[in-house]
Scaffold this motif. Structure first.
Motif, PDB file in Angstrom:
ATOM      1  N   PHE B   6       0.914  -1.276   0.096  1.00  0.00           N
ATOM      2  CA  PHE B   6      -0.169   0.133   0.018  1.00  0.00           C
ATOM      3  C   PHE B   6       0.813   1.234   0.257  1.00  0.00           C
ATOM      4  O   PHE B   6       0.601   2.255  -0.357  1.00  0.00           O
ATOM      5  CB  PHE B   6      -0.991  -0.124   1.122  1.00  0.00           C
ATOM      6  CG  PHE B   6      -1.868  -1.097   1.176  1.00  0.00           C
ATOM      7  CD1 PHE B   6      -2.922  -0.945   0.000  1.00  0.00           C
ATOM      8  CD2 PHE B   6      -2.146  -2.085   1.879  1.00  0.00           C
ATOM      9  CE1 PHE B   6      -3.696  -1.926  -0.406  1.00  0.00           C
ATOM     10  CE2 PHE B   6      -3.008  -3.036   1.696  1.00  0.00           C
ATOM     11  CZ  PHE B   6      -4.180  -3.188   0.651  1.00  0.00           C
ATOM     12  N   LEU B   7       2.092   1.127   0.715  1.00  0.00           N
ATOM     13  CA  LEU B   7       3.040   2.282   0.509  1.00  0.00           C
ATOM     14  C   LEU B   7       3.477   2.484  -0.807  1.00  0.00           C
ATOM     15  O   LEU B   7       3.448   3.888  -1.089  1.00  0.00           O
ATOM     16  CB  LEU B   7       4.021   1.987   1.550  1.00  0.00           C
ATOM     17  CG  LEU B   7       3.916   2.244   3.010  1.00  0.00           C
ATOM     18  CD1 LEU B   7       5.155   1.718   4.072  1.00  0.00           C
ATOM     19  CD2 LEU B   7       3.869   3.670   3.472  1.00  0.00           C
ATOM     20  N   LYS B  10       0.461   4.238  -2.870  1.00  0.00           N
ATOM     21  CA  LYS B  10       0.614   5.547  -2.628  1.00  0.00           C
ATOM     22  C   LYS B  10       1.680   6.242  -3.184  1.00  0.00           C
ATOM     23  O   LYS B  10       1.495   7.506  -3.876  1.00  0.00           O
ATOM     24  CB  LYS B  10       0.554   5.721  -1.025  1.00  0.00           C
ATOM     25  CG  LYS B  10       0.653   7.093  -0.753  1.00  0.00           C
ATOM     26  CD  LYS B  10       1.342   7.265   0.717  1.00  0.00           C
ATOM     27  CE  LYS B  10       2.626   8.363   0.336  1.00  0.00           C
ATOM     28  NZ  LYS B  10       3.704   7.982   1.241  1.00  0.00           N
ATOM     29  N   LYS B  13       1.396   6.741  -6.958  1.00  0.00           N
ATOM     30  CA  LYS B  13       0.375   7.545  -7.305  1.00  0.00           C
ATOM     31  C   LYS B  13       0.625   9.133  -7.056  1.00  0.00           C
ATOM     32  O   LYS B  13       0.382   9.747  -8.027  1.00  0.00           O
ATOM     33  CB  LYS B  13      -1.057   7.336  -6.392  1.00  0.00           C
ATOM     34  CG  LYS B  13      -1.958   6.552  -6.687  1.00  0.00           C
ATOM     35  CD  LYS B  13      -3.095   6.560  -5.537  1.00  0.00           C
ATOM     36  CE  LYS B  13      -4.083   5.220  -5.855  1.00  0.00           C
ATOM     37  NZ  LYS B  13      -4.710   5.139  -4.726  1.00  0.00           N
ATOM     38  N   GLN B  14       1.379   9.283  -6.117  1.00  0.00           N
ATOM     39  CA  GLN B  14       1.949  10.668  -5.981  1.00  0.00           C
ATOM     40  C   GLN B  14       2.967  11.005  -6.888  1.00  0.00           C
ATOM     41  O   GLN B  14       2.823  12.014  -7.646  1.00  0.00           O
ATOM     42  CB  GLN B  14       2.848  10.828  -4.724  1.00  0.00           C
ATOM     43  CG  GLN B  14       1.406  10.631  -3.523  1.00  0.00           C
ATOM     44  CD  GLN B  14       2.357  11.015  -2.157  1.00  0.00           C
ATOM     45  OE1 GLN B  14       3.028  10.346  -1.765  1.00  0.00           O
ATOM     46  NE2 GLN B  14       1.919  12.061  -1.542  1.00  0.00           N
ATOM     47  N   ARG B  17       1.193  11.603 -10.096  1.00  0.00           N
ATOM     48  CA  ARG B  17       0.237  12.725 -10.436  1.00  0.00           C
ATOM     49  C   ARG B  17       1.095  14.013 -10.400  1.00  0.00           C
ATOM     50  O   ARG B  17       0.774  15.142 -10.903  1.00  0.00           O
ATOM     51  CB  ARG B  17      -0.517  12.658  -8.849  1.00  0.00           C
ATOM     52  CG  ARG B  17      -1.677  13.273  -8.980  1.00  0.00           C
ATOM     53  CD  ARG B  17      -2.620  12.608  -8.033  1.00  0.00           C
ATOM     54  NE  ARG B  17      -3.389  11.332  -8.387  1.00  0.00           N
ATOM     55  CZ  ARG B  17      -4.198  10.907  -7.630  1.00  0.00           C
ATOM     56  NH1 ARG B  17      -4.529  11.322  -6.296  1.00  0.00           N
ATOM     57  NH2 ARG B  17      -4.525   9.793  -8.091  1.00  0.00           N
ATOM     58  N   LYS B 203      10.263  15.883   1.965  1.00  0.00           N
ATOM     59  CA  LYS B 203       8.990  16.378   1.567  1.00  0.00           C
ATOM     60  C   LYS B 203       7.857  16.075   2.561  1.00  0.00           C
ATOM     61  O   LYS B 203       7.102  16.923   3.003  1.00  0.00           O
ATOM     62  CB  LYS B 203       8.456  15.838   0.155  1.00  0.00           C
ATOM     63  CG  LYS B 203       7.286  16.591  -0.342  1.00  0.00           C
ATOM     64  CD  LYS B 203       6.919  16.184  -1.706  1.00  0.00           C
ATOM     65  CE  LYS B 203       5.457  16.489  -2.112  1.00  0.00           C
ATOM     66  NZ  LYS B 203       4.820  15.671  -2.976  1.00  0.00           N
ATOM     67  N   GLU B 204       7.860  14.969   3.117  1.00  0.00           N
ATOM     68  CA  GLU B 204       6.928  14.490   4.082  1.00  0.00           C
ATOM     69  C   GLU B 204       7.145  15.085   5.285  1.00  0.00           C
ATOM     70  O   GLU B 204       6.301  15.408   6.008  1.00  0.00           O
ATOM     71  CB  GLU B 204       6.999  12.944   4.340  1.00  0.00           C
ATOM     72  CG  GLU B 204       6.574  12.030   3.176  1.00  0.00           C
ATOM     73  CD  GLU B 204       5.608  11.193   3.210  1.00  0.00           C
ATOM     74  OE1 GLU B 204       4.926  11.094   4.462  1.00  0.00           O
ATOM     75  OE2 GLU B 204       5.050  10.597   2.458  1.00  0.00           O
ATOM     76  N   LYS B 205       8.286  15.279   5.711  1.00  0.00           N
ATOM     77  CA  LYS B 205       8.722  16.331   7.027  1.00  0.00           C
ATOM     78  C   LYS B 205       8.153  17.581   6.873  1.00  0.00           C
ATOM     79  O   LYS B 205       7.586  17.991   7.838  1.00  0.00           O
ATOM     80  CB  LYS B 205      10.059  16.240   7.206  1.00  0.00           C
ATOM     81  CG  LYS B 205      10.729  15.018   7.630  1.00  0.00           C
ATOM     82  CD  LYS B 205      12.526  15.319   8.183  1.00  0.00           C
ATOM     83  CE  LYS B 205      13.201  14.021   8.490  1.00  0.00           C
ATOM     84  NZ  LYS B 205      14.425  14.523   8.573  1.00  0.00           N
ATOM     85  N   GLU B 206       8.495  18.179   5.671  1.00  0.00           N
ATOM     86  CA  GLU B 206       7.746  19.568   5.236  1.00  0.00           C
ATOM     87  C   GLU B 206       6.434  19.783   5.487  1.00  0.00           C
ATOM     88  O   GLU B 206       5.847  20.758   5.900  1.00  0.00           O
ATOM     89  CB  GLU B 206       8.680  20.120   4.236  1.00  0.00           C
ATOM     90  CG  GLU B 206       9.034  21.557   4.190  1.00  0.00           C
ATOM     91  CD  GLU B 206       9.855  21.992   2.963  1.00  0.00           C
ATOM     92  OE1 GLU B 206      11.216  22.780   3.312  1.00  0.00           O
ATOM     93  OE2 GLU B 206       9.533  21.878   2.117  1.00  0.00           O
ATOM     94  N   MET B 207       5.900  18.898   4.707  1.00  0.00           N
ATOM     95  CA  MET B 207       4.365  19.065   4.530  1.00  0.00           C
ATOM     96  C   MET B 207       3.679  18.445   5.861  1.00  0.00           C
ATOM     97  O   MET B 207       2.553  18.770   6.222  1.00  0.00           O
ATOM     98  CB  MET B 207       3.822  18.000   3.780  1.00  0.00           C
ATOM     99  CG  MET B 207       4.344  18.294   2.232  1.00  0.00           C
ATOM    100  SD  MET B 207       3.832  20.039   1.804  1.00  0.00           S
ATOM    101  CE  MET B 207       2.178  19.682   1.309  1.00  0.00           C
ATOM    102  N   GLY B 208       4.366  17.832   6.897  1.00  0.00           N
ATOM    103  CA  GLY B 208       3.859  17.423   8.244  1.00  0.00           C
ATOM    104  C   GLY B 208       3.219  15.989   7.956  1.00  0.00           C
ATOM    105  O   GLY B 208       2.728  15.608   9.046  1.00  0.00           O
ATOM    106  N   THR B 209       3.001  15.509   6.983  1.00  0.00           N
ATOM    107  CA  THR B 209       2.448  14.283   6.835  1.00  0.00           C
ATOM    108  C   THR B 209       3.178  13.073   7.490  1.00  0.00           C
ATOM    109  O   THR B 209       2.528  11.892   7.828  1.00  0.00           O
ATOM    110  CB  THR B 209       2.444  13.890   5.027  1.00  0.00           C
ATOM    111  OG1 THR B 209       3.672  13.906   4.851  1.00  0.00           O
ATOM    112  CG2 THR B 209       1.375  14.493   4.593  1.00  0.00           C
ATOM    113  N   PHE B 223       8.301   1.621   5.682  1.00  0.00           N
ATOM    114  CA  PHE B 223       8.233   2.853   5.175  1.00  0.00           C
ATOM    115  C   PHE B 223       9.334   3.546   4.248  1.00  0.00           C
ATOM    116  O   PHE B 223       9.141   3.855   3.158  1.00  0.00           O
ATOM    117  CB  PHE B 223       8.100   3.865   6.281  1.00  0.00           C
ATOM    118  CG  PHE B 223       7.853   5.437   5.987  1.00  0.00           C
ATOM    119  CD1 PHE B 223       6.781   5.611   5.409  1.00  0.00           C
ATOM    120  CD2 PHE B 223       8.520   6.180   6.384  1.00  0.00           C
ATOM    121  CE1 PHE B 223       6.221   6.869   5.079  1.00  0.00           C
ATOM    122  CE2 PHE B 223       8.192   7.729   5.957  1.00  0.00           C
ATOM    123  CZ  PHE B 223       7.217   8.100   5.426  1.00  0.00           C
TER     124      PHE B 223
END
Lengths: 302, 372
Positions: B6-7, B10, B13-14, B17, B203-209, B223
């Motif tokens: 699933f990771l 995702k 997809k990203q 996109r 990017k995940e860190k910066e976006m907070g995700t 992960f």
């Protein structure tokens, strides 16, 4: 159930005490609120309880699991909605929800009844990318994602910050419903008016708890008669009142002043004091204190 | 394992996109690979030449024709005297000046030897060296022809002379593209691999995700693997496209087997992506990652033997270069491309890449914490 005992967290090598010896308990099925201004330590408590941050000392458990040693178990049983929107903005509503469901080894269908009430409101936009949603919709989606794995405890860190008044109302209604389904909810907010919607609240300031009780008890423990004053010349009124020697506390509160007196028997004197200056039409009412009044009073006492 | 799937879903997809990203990841390297080998060329052409001919004989004319016909030199001017020729060099109009002395032909026939004055503009070191080299090769060739035509064969055995006839193994005609095309391809893969692996986590860190991911029961190994695999696949695709371009445009193709080539690519990517990941665990924002990656890419480009030879570096640089997976991969690539080396031939480089990769990846996983 959440228990917190003497939790301490410092930053910058101990110079900043973000959470300073805090203890409290949240019972099963309770909606518990951490109320305090920015920088009171709310987020630090959340991050420790959600196993994102290690405490310096103290013990805390979530559902009986220790936050330091049993963090894996906790992660399976909690839902966390961080203060900052943290879902994938380039995925759609449905994809985000599906992703977080699968991450917890479940599916949307399996726990649909839990999120149904909230999800139907955003379902028409399920193919829209999350980055293009309004603040209120983002909030609802974040709540859905935090709920999708049927957690026992829900952690909501300032869920209503930056959301309009109507959406805030709606959001609290949703929390009420979730609470009725048996979820334990810990929520934080800087808005004092939301405190009354919790079962119990802890008032926080500078990493310390000022008071823990039900909102009604906290209001009842105010113990002073509170007056509300208003006139067309508000600033002059405030300055004049602060110079009054029988004044105990006086704060601007929206479009009125909230005032307590040192000696309430000398209330008549207040009228004559005010008549000395020309304020135009002055309105004086005795009012029920709010949580905010209590908070300000507690701050003053500490 | 299921969560890994699933990771990956995702991540892909990203990736698909983000249209701009895919475009730059694919089209930019393709254009670079098509254009850059033509531009980044070591073989020096069009060396500006001025000639001072004091002799005006048939010999001097023959010599001039020979030099200009070589293709390396472009005759800029015929000057009347040395001063005029030097002036041309001073004005940067000429790279090299040849002065043929008076009575060149006469002297050559009578005395059997003559001296020619050659002056080289050495501002651009490489060019000057090569120009001088080309010219002396042409002159010695000219010499040999002269001997054949004019000098009587000696009645006795002449003094023994060692003449050198070099044979270029693996790249017989010194085809420059065989050297530069794999170099540029590796260069591109390195840039893409490091940058993307590093950016993705940050990017995940910066976006907070990452906050939301960290409270889930996902294992951090999964992960991270989920982060790296898409770029692993992407790099392989770009590498393959690059090989095809090398074949179509420059007729560069591996003598060795594709299997060997892809095995070494796998080892290389393992190390490379691990390094990118390591950078990302040390930075909080994409800007920090950018600066870090830029710094390291520069070092890698200059020191891993992509364009210069490692053997001529000082000892410390050789040791450092041995720690770069890029050095090993470029070496292995050239061995497979030109020599047709097998897995056992490049085993040292393979193991080095795997070893370095293991260090980077372990380091990165240890350094990435779900809790602070």
């Amino acid at each position: 159930m959440i228990t917190v005992q003497h939790l301490i967290k410092t930053y910058n090598k101990g110079t900043v005490k973000a959470v300073n010896d805090i203890s409290f308990e949240v019972k099963d099925g309770e909606l518990f609120g951490l109320i305090g201004p920015d920088g009171a330590g709310k987020s630090s408590i959340f991050r420790m309880l959600t196993t994102l941050l290690l405490p310096d000392s103290g013990i805390a458990t979530v559902n009986g699991y220790d936050i330091v040693n049993d963090f894996q178990n906790i992660r399976n049983h909690i839902g966390y909605m961080p203060g900052r929107f943290s879902l994938y903005q380039d995925l759609t509503i449905e994809e985000n929800l599906e992703f977080f469901a699968t991450v917890f080894n479940t599916s949307i269908e399996e726990n649909y009844d839990l999120i149904k009430d909230i999800y139907v409101q955003i379902e028409p936009f399920k193919d829209r990318r999350t980055g293009k949603l309004s603040g209120g919709m983002k909030q609802k989606l974040a709540l859905c994602c935090a709920l999708i794995h049927k957690p026992d405890v829900l952690f909501l860190d300032e869920p209503t910050t930056g959301v309009d008044v109507v959406s805030r109302r709606e959001f609290w209604d949703m929390l009420k419903k979730l609470k009725n389904q048996g979820l334990t909810i810990l929520v934080s907010t800087p808005y004092m008016d939301e405190a009354g919607l919790c079962d119990r609240i802890a008032l926080l300031q500078n990493g310390q708890i000022l008071s823990i009780d039900t909102p009604a008890h906290i209001v009842a423990s105010f113990g002073d008669i509170l007056y509300s004053l208003s006139s067309p010349k508000m600033y002059k009124l405030l300055v004049t009142m602060r110079a009054y020697d029988n004044m105990n506390s006086c704060f601007a509160f929206g479009d009125s002043l909230h005032l307590t007196l040192k000696d309430n028997s000398k209330k008549d004197e207040l009228y004559s004091y005010l008549k000395k200056s020309d304020f135009g039409e002055i309105e004086i009412n005795q009012i029920m204190p709010t949580i905010e009044d209590c908070f300000i009073k507690l701050l003053k006492e500490n | 394992m299921r969560s890994l799937y699933f990771l990956l879903e995702k991540e892909f997809k990203q990736m698909f996109r983000s249209k701009g990203l895919l475009r730059t990841l694919f089209i930019a390297p393709i254009i670079q690979l098509i254009l850059m080998p033509m531009a980044a060329n070591y073989s020096v052409k069009n060396i500006s030449l001025v000639i001072v001919d004091h002799d005006h004989s048939s010999f001097s004319r023959q010599l001039i024709t020979k030099v200009t016909a070589s293709g390396h030199f472009r005759l800029e001017a015929i000057c009347a005297n040395t001063e005029a020729a030097l002036k041309e060099i001073e004005l940067d109009k000429a790279d090299i000046a040849i002065e043929i002395p008076d009575k060149f032909e006469q002297g050559l026939v009578r005395e059997g030897s003559q001296k020619i004055n050659v002056q080289v503009n050495a501002i651009e070191g490489v060019k000057a060296g090569l120009a001088g080299g080309y010219l002396s090769a042409i002159l010695s060739d000219f010499n040999a022809e002269l001997r054949l035509h004019w000098v009587q064969p000696a009645r006795f055995e002449p003094a023994p002379v060692i003449s050198i006839m070099p044979i270029n193994w693996y790249n017989k005609f010194m085809n420059y593209y065989l050297f530069i095309v794999p170099g540029i391809l590796v260069n591109l893969i390195t840039g893409i691999g490091i940058m993307q692996a590093a950016f993705n986590l940050v990017k995940e860190k910066e976006m907070g995700t990452i906050e939301q991911i960290n409270v889930t029961p996902i294992k951090k190994q999964y992960f991270i693997l989920g982060k790296l695999l898409p770029f692993f696949v992407l790099s392989i695709v770009i590498f393959t496209v690059g090989l095809m371009i090398g074949y179509v445009f420059y007729n560069v193709y591996p003598v060795g087997s594709f299997l060997t080539m892809y095995v070494s690519l796998f080892a290389f990517l393992f190390a490379l992506l691990g390094f990118g990941l390591l950078l990302s665990t040390y930075s909080e924002t994409q800007q920090q990652t950018m600066s870090l990656a830029f710094f390291f890419l520069n070092v890698l480009n200059m020191m891993s033997g992509l364009f210069t030879s490692i053997e001529s570096m000082p000892q410390w640089a050789k040791i450092l270069s041995g720690c770069f997976p890029v050095s090993h991969f470029i070496k292995a690539m050239r061995m497979i491309m030109l020599k047709g080396s097998s897995l056992s031939d490049i085993s040292f480089h393979l193991w080095s890449m795997l070893g370095v990769g293991l260090v980077f990846n372990t380091w990165a996983i240890l350094n990435y914490r779900k809790r602070s």
